[in-house]
Design a protein around this motif. Sequence first.
Motif, PDB file in Angstrom:
ATOM      1  N   ARG A  94       0.820  -1.208   0.000  1.00 36.09           N
ATOM      2  CA  ARG A  94       0.000   0.000   0.000  1.00 36.09           C
ATOM      3  C   ARG A  94       0.857   1.263   0.000  1.00 36.09           C
ATOM      4  NH1 ARG A  94      -5.372  -0.306   1.259  1.00 36.09           N
ATOM      5  NH2 ARG A  94      -5.333   1.522   2.617  1.00 36.09           N
ATOM      6  N   LYS A 199       2.475  -1.020   9.471  1.00 38.71           N
ATOM      7  CA  LYS A 199       1.116  -0.715   9.023  1.00 38.71           C
ATOM      8  C   LYS A 199       0.714  -1.682   7.915  1.00 38.71           C
ATOM      9  CE  LYS A 199      -0.166   3.409   8.144  1.00 38.71           C
ATOM     10  NZ  LYS A 199      -0.213   4.760   7.554  1.00 38.71           N
ATOM     11  N   ASP A 200      -0.581  -1.941   7.845  1.00 42.21           N
ATOM     12  CA  ASP A 200      -1.165  -2.681   6.719  1.00 42.21           C
ATOM     13  C   ASP A 200      -0.598  -4.083   6.562  1.00 42.21           C
ATOM     14  OD1 ASP A 200      -2.821  -0.490   5.987  1.00 42.21           O
ATOM     15  OD2 ASP A 200      -1.105   0.438   4.973  1.00 42.21           O
ATOM     16  N   ARG A 201      -0.288  -4.728   7.701  1.00 39.68           N
ATOM     17  CA  ARG A 201       0.039  -6.146   7.704  1.00 39.68           C
ATOM     18  C   ARG A 201      -0.901  -6.840   8.672  1.00 39.68           C
ATOM     19  NH1 ARG A 201       6.635  -6.053   7.960  1.00 39.68           N
ATOM     20  NH2 ARG A 201       7.037  -5.599   5.768  1.00 39.68           N
ATOM     21  N   ASP A 205      -1.931  -5.536  12.481  1.00 39.28           N
ATOM     22  CA  ASP A 205      -3.291  -4.985  12.460  1.00 39.28           C
ATOM     23  C   ASP A 205      -4.194  -5.743  13.426  1.00 39.28           C
ATOM     24  OD1 ASP A 205      -2.583  -3.096  10.604  1.00 39.28           O
ATOM     25  OD2 ASP A 205      -3.568  -4.064   8.898  1.00 39.28           O
ATOM     26  N   ARG A 219      -9.489  -6.240   4.039  1.00 44.53           N
ATOM     27  CA  ARG A 219      -9.791  -5.744   2.696  1.00 44.53           C
ATOM     28  C   ARG A 219     -10.174  -6.885   1.759  1.00 44.53           C
ATOM     29  NH1 ARG A 219      -5.131  -3.240   4.372  1.00 44.53           N
ATOM     30  NH2 ARG A 219      -3.844  -4.632   3.104  1.00 44.53           N
ATOM     31  N   HIS A 292     -10.795  -0.687  -2.436  1.00 43.26           N
ATOM     32  CA  HIS A 292      -9.435  -0.986  -1.991  1.00 43.26           C
ATOM     33  C   HIS A 292      -8.509  -1.147  -3.189  1.00 43.26           C
ATOM     34  CE1 HIS A 292     -11.319  -1.552   1.841  1.00 43.26           C
ATOM     35  NE2 HIS A 292     -12.090  -2.508   1.355  1.00 43.26           N
TER      36      HIS A 292
END
Length: 354
Positions: A94, A199-201, A205, A219, A292
């Motif tokens: 991302r 972030k975004d793992r 998360d 997502r 997404h």
Amino acid sequence: MGLTDFWKGRRVFLTGHTGFKGSWLSLWLERLGADVAAVSLAPETEPSLYRKLAPWDNRSHHIIDIRDAGALLDVVRGFEPEIVIHMAAQALVRRSYENPAETFSTNVMGTANILDAARQAPSVKTVLVITSDKVYANNGSGIPFVETDTLGGKDPYSNSKACTELVCQSYRDSFFKARGIQLATVRAGNVIGGGDWSKDRLIPDFIRAFESNQPILLRYPEAVRPWQHVLEPLGGYLAFAEALTLGSDRKLPDTLNFGPHPESFATVSELAEALGRAHRVEDVWRLAPGEHLPEAPALTLSSALAFDTIGWRPRLSLQQTIDWTAAWYRANREGEDMRAFSLGQIAAYEEALS
């Protein structure tokens, strides 16, 4: 495949040592007695696994951006390493959409700078470059990728790692073969384990959601990934670098996949639910609202070549991987000495290798 005394006193130049995988590998190399010089950016998260595992002994530490070719060359020349392990990267999909130029400059030109420094260091015998399981041209079929499959990558991160593979191929053919330097790349699956706060793992998360008493937002809950504990590919990297340095009766490949047993392939939601069970949470996840950025619906790896050439195979089941990961975060919440706890997990994994 078990680890030997090969690493004791071995001079290793490591990049990316303040990241998640780099911190674990740094601790393992220290346990094995290697003499390490390491370069990286400062830790990007707080908490930071790198800081949790301090104090660090028997190695030099440098905060350097790998895009700074001159600074890299100074460290490599001064340290005179025998082995280079290059892990530093912009590693988030991302973020690569948000900063594509940064991603390409770090992952492609940063790698070129590492290889150029190694090219100018007479001491270097082996260079191992860590890329990604996302280097393959992925049509979403779910068929496990093998090392000879076509490179590709639609998002900037995946594409930058495929480009990294081509940079390595060029340096190997143009410079390293003539000098007898072994240069190989390695591609691991979706790595999880204790101490990741990126972030975004999925794991960090989940931990943040768990600590906030909230369900995790997913997502793509049906996306299939090759989940594996962080120590699995790191053990493979160490074994491969050792084999490359010592030589082999048979020709070693230029690249290897390190993925989990096919039974560990699972969807994102299946892993989230397993994490929920490990943490005794019933209301685990929700579908994230909105549109997404695109991600591959399926990604799996074949590690048959790693077994055939260096005898590597995954040792931990998916459930063991989840249990070890949950245990690490639980110990951290309870205030344990996480350096000692992490060394204990490495020792337990070494027993599984023997």
